[in-house]
Motif scaffolding. Structure first.
Motif, PDB file in Angstrom:
ATOM      1  N   VAL A  28      11.118 -21.631  61.536  1.00  0.00           N
ATOM      2  CA  VAL A  28      10.689 -20.806  60.404  1.00  0.00           C
ATOM      3  C   VAL A  28      10.619 -19.316  60.742  1.00  0.00           C
ATOM      4  O   VAL A  28      10.320 -18.507  59.862  1.00  0.00           O
ATOM      5  N   MET A  29      10.928 -18.959  61.992  1.00  0.00           N
ATOM      6  CA  MET A  29      11.022 -17.534  62.312  1.00  0.00           C
ATOM      7  C   MET A  29      12.134 -16.883  61.496  1.00  0.00           C
ATOM      8  O   MET A  29      12.061 -15.701  61.180  1.00  0.00           O
ATOM      9  N   GLY A  30      13.150 -17.653  61.136  1.00  0.00           N
ATOM     10  CA  GLY A  30      14.188 -17.136  60.241  1.00  0.00           C
ATOM     11  C   GLY A  30      13.604 -16.753  58.891  1.00  0.00           C
ATOM     12  O   GLY A  30      13.990 -15.741  58.303  1.00  0.00           O
ATOM     13  N   ASP A  31      12.628 -17.529  58.416  1.00  0.00           N
ATOM     14  CA  ASP A  31      11.967 -17.202  57.155  1.00  0.00           C
ATOM     15  C   ASP A  31      11.158 -15.910  57.276  1.00  0.00           C
ATOM     16  O   ASP A  31      11.131 -15.108  56.346  1.00  0.00           O
ATOM     17  N   VAL A  32      10.523 -15.719  58.426  1.00  0.00           N
ATOM     18  CA  VAL A  32       9.784 -14.468  58.661  1.00  0.00           C
ATOM     19  C   VAL A  32      10.742 -13.287  58.586  1.00  0.00           C
ATOM     20  O   VAL A  32      10.474 -12.288  57.908  1.00  0.00           O
ATOM     21  N   LEU A  33      11.858 -13.406  59.278  1.00  0.00           N
ATOM     22  CA  LEU A  33      12.845 -12.321  59.298  1.00  0.00           C
ATOM     23  C   LEU A  33      13.358 -12.018  57.894  1.00  0.00           C
ATOM     24  O   LEU A  33      13.393 -10.851  57.476  1.00  0.00           O
ATOM     25  N   PHE A  34      13.745 -13.050  57.150  1.00  0.00           N
ATOM     26  CA  PHE A  34      14.251 -12.805  55.802  1.00  0.00           C
ATOM     27  C   PHE A  34      13.170 -12.234  54.888  1.00  0.00           C
ATOM     28  O   PHE A  34      13.457 -11.361  54.070  1.00  0.00           O
ATOM     29  N   ALA A  35      11.932 -12.689  55.015  1.00  0.00           N
ATOM     30  CA  ALA A  35      10.849 -12.129  54.192  1.00  0.00           C
ATOM     31  C   ALA A  35      10.704 -10.633  54.457  1.00  0.00           C
ATOM     32  O   ALA A  35      10.550  -9.835  53.520  1.00  0.00           O
ATOM     33  N   LEU A  36      10.760 -10.243  55.728  1.00  0.00           N
ATOM     34  CA  LEU A  36      10.651  -8.816  56.067  1.00  0.00           C
ATOM     35  C   LEU A  36      11.837  -8.023  55.522  1.00  0.00           C
ATOM     36  O   LEU A  36      11.661  -6.936  54.957  1.00  0.00           O
ATOM     37  N   PHE A  49      13.770  -8.849  52.988  1.00  0.00           N
ATOM     38  CA  PHE A  49      13.678  -8.829  51.526  1.00  0.00           C
ATOM     39  C   PHE A  49      12.670  -7.769  51.084  1.00  0.00           C
ATOM     40  O   PHE A  49      12.899  -7.031  50.122  1.00  0.00           O
ATOM     41  N   ALA A  50      11.543  -7.669  51.783  1.00  0.00           N
ATOM     42  CA  ALA A  50      10.533  -6.664  51.443  1.00  0.00           C
ATOM     43  C   ALA A  50      11.073  -5.256  51.662  1.00  0.00           C
ATOM     44  O   ALA A  50      10.816  -4.354  50.841  1.00  0.00           O
ATOM     45  N   MET A  51      11.824  -5.052  52.734  1.00  0.00           N
ATOM     46  CA  MET A  51      12.438  -3.742  52.968  1.00  0.00           C
ATOM     47  C   MET A  51      13.398  -3.397  51.831  1.00  0.00           C
ATOM     48  O   MET A  51      13.430  -2.254  51.366  1.00  0.00           O
ATOM     49  N   TYR A  52      14.169  -4.385  51.393  1.00  0.00           N
ATOM     50  CA  TYR A  52      15.085  -4.153  50.265  1.00  0.00           C
ATOM     51  C   TYR A  52      14.303  -3.713  49.039  1.00  0.00           C
ATOM     52  O   TYR A  52      14.668  -2.721  48.382  1.00  0.00           O
ATOM     53  N   LEU A  53      13.223  -4.428  48.701  1.00  0.00           N
ATOM     54  CA  LEU A  53      12.448  -4.070  47.498  1.00  0.00           C
ATOM     55  C   LEU A  53      11.890  -2.655  47.610  1.00  0.00           C
ATOM     56  O   LEU A  53      11.934  -1.891  46.638  1.00  0.00           O
ATOM     57  N   GLN A  62      25.583  -3.974  52.117  1.00  0.00           N
ATOM     58  CA  GLN A  62      24.512  -4.507  52.953  1.00  0.00           C
ATOM     59  C   GLN A  62      23.584  -5.416  52.153  1.00  0.00           C
ATOM     60  O   GLN A  62      23.146  -6.458  52.646  1.00  0.00           O
ATOM     61  N   THR A  63      23.281  -5.006  50.924  1.00  0.00           N
ATOM     62  CA  THR A  63      22.412  -5.808  50.063  1.00  0.00           C
ATOM     63  C   THR A  63      23.052  -7.159  49.775  1.00  0.00           C
ATOM     64  O   THR A  63      22.401  -8.204  49.891  1.00  0.00           O
ATOM     65  N   LYS A  64      24.313  -7.142  49.397  1.00  0.00           N
ATOM     66  CA  LYS A  64      25.017  -8.395  49.122  1.00  0.00           C
ATOM     67  C   LYS A  64      25.037  -9.278  50.367  1.00  0.00           C
ATOM     68  O   LYS A  64      24.767 -10.483  50.290  1.00  0.00           O
ATOM     69  N   ALA A  65      25.334  -8.692  51.528  1.00  0.00           N
ATOM     70  CA  ALA A  65      25.376  -9.461  52.778  1.00  0.00           C
ATOM     71  C   ALA A  65      24.007 -10.068  53.082  1.00  0.00           C
ATOM     72  O   ALA A  65      23.919 -11.228  53.519  1.00  0.00           O
ATOM     73  N   LEU A  66      22.937  -9.321  52.864  1.00  0.00           N
ATOM     74  CA  LEU A  66      21.585  -9.819  53.122  1.00  0.00           C
ATOM     75  C   LEU A  66      21.296 -11.053  52.274  1.00  0.00           C
ATOM     76  O   LEU A  66      20.866 -12.089  52.791  1.00  0.00           O
ATOM     77  N   VAL A  79      13.640 -11.888  44.354  1.00  0.00           N
ATOM     78  CA  VAL A  79      13.366 -11.383  45.706  1.00  0.00           C
ATOM     79  C   VAL A  79      11.874 -11.506  46.018  1.00  0.00           C
ATOM     80  O   VAL A  79      11.492 -11.999  47.080  1.00  0.00           O
ATOM     81  N   LEU A  80      11.034 -11.091  45.103  1.00  0.00           N
ATOM     82  CA  LEU A  80       9.584 -11.180  45.310  1.00  0.00           C
ATOM     83  C   LEU A  80       9.147 -12.643  45.441  1.00  0.00           C
ATOM     84  O   LEU A  80       8.352 -12.989  46.322  1.00  0.00           O
ATOM     85  N   LEU A  81       9.674 -13.495  44.588  1.00  0.00           N
ATOM     86  CA  LEU A  81       9.379 -14.920  44.677  1.00  0.00           C
ATOM     87  C   LEU A  81       9.822 -15.475  46.030  1.00  0.00           C
ATOM     88  O   LEU A  81       9.105 -16.285  46.641  1.00  0.00           O
ATOM     89  N   GLY A  82      10.972 -15.035  46.500  1.00  0.00           N
ATOM     90  CA  GLY A  82      11.468 -15.467  47.800  1.00  0.00           C
ATOM     91  C   GLY A  82      10.556 -15.046  48.939  1.00  0.00           C
ATOM     92  O   GLY A  82      10.309 -15.837  49.863  1.00  0.00           O
TER      93      GLY A  82
END
Length: 120
Positions: A101-109, A111-115, A5-9, A70-73
């Motif tokens: 940019v809603m895609g950026d919101v989704l990926f930021a969330l 990425f934060a869940m992953y961290l 899942q991490t790799k896919a994300l 990830v944090l930088l992203g």
């Protein structure tokens, strides 16, 4: 989050960024933008978006070793959202660009869940 899942994300995050470079290059007009490849700062922006995609690919290939990316992203994605939405609210950006940019919101969330879930 499993390794798969991490790799896919992060691989999908890379593809999202690389796709964004193509979209911004080819569809700038309908998004209310000057084609970015036609000016210096647009070219720099395209390179930065592409480079972040490379970073996300690196995270996908070795998540533990590349946690800092990830944090930088997260910060960069939320920064892009803030800039675009501020311009949209001021009437300087199209609704299509604000939606993109809603895609950026989704990926930021995500990425934060992953961290949070992978903290050691």
């Amino acid at each position: 989050m499993t390794t798969t899942q991490t790799k896919a994300l992060f691989y999908s995050g890379a593809l999202f960024n690389w796709g964004g470079v193509l979209i911004l290059s080819l569809l700038a007009g309908p998004l209310g933008l000057e084609p970015p490849q036609h000016n210096l700062f647009g070219q720099i922006a395209l390179l930065a978006i592409f480079a972040f995609g490379c970073g996300y690919w690196m995270v996908g290939s070795n998540p533990r070793a590349n946690r800092g990316i990830v944090l930088l992203g997260i910060f960069s994605k939320l920064g892009v959202v803030a800039i675009v939405w501020a311009h949209w609210l001021a009437g300087n950006a199209t609704t299509q660009m604000a939606a993109l940019v809603m895609g950026d919101v989704l990926f930021a969330l995500l990425f934060a869940m992953y961290l949070k879930r992978s903290a050691a």
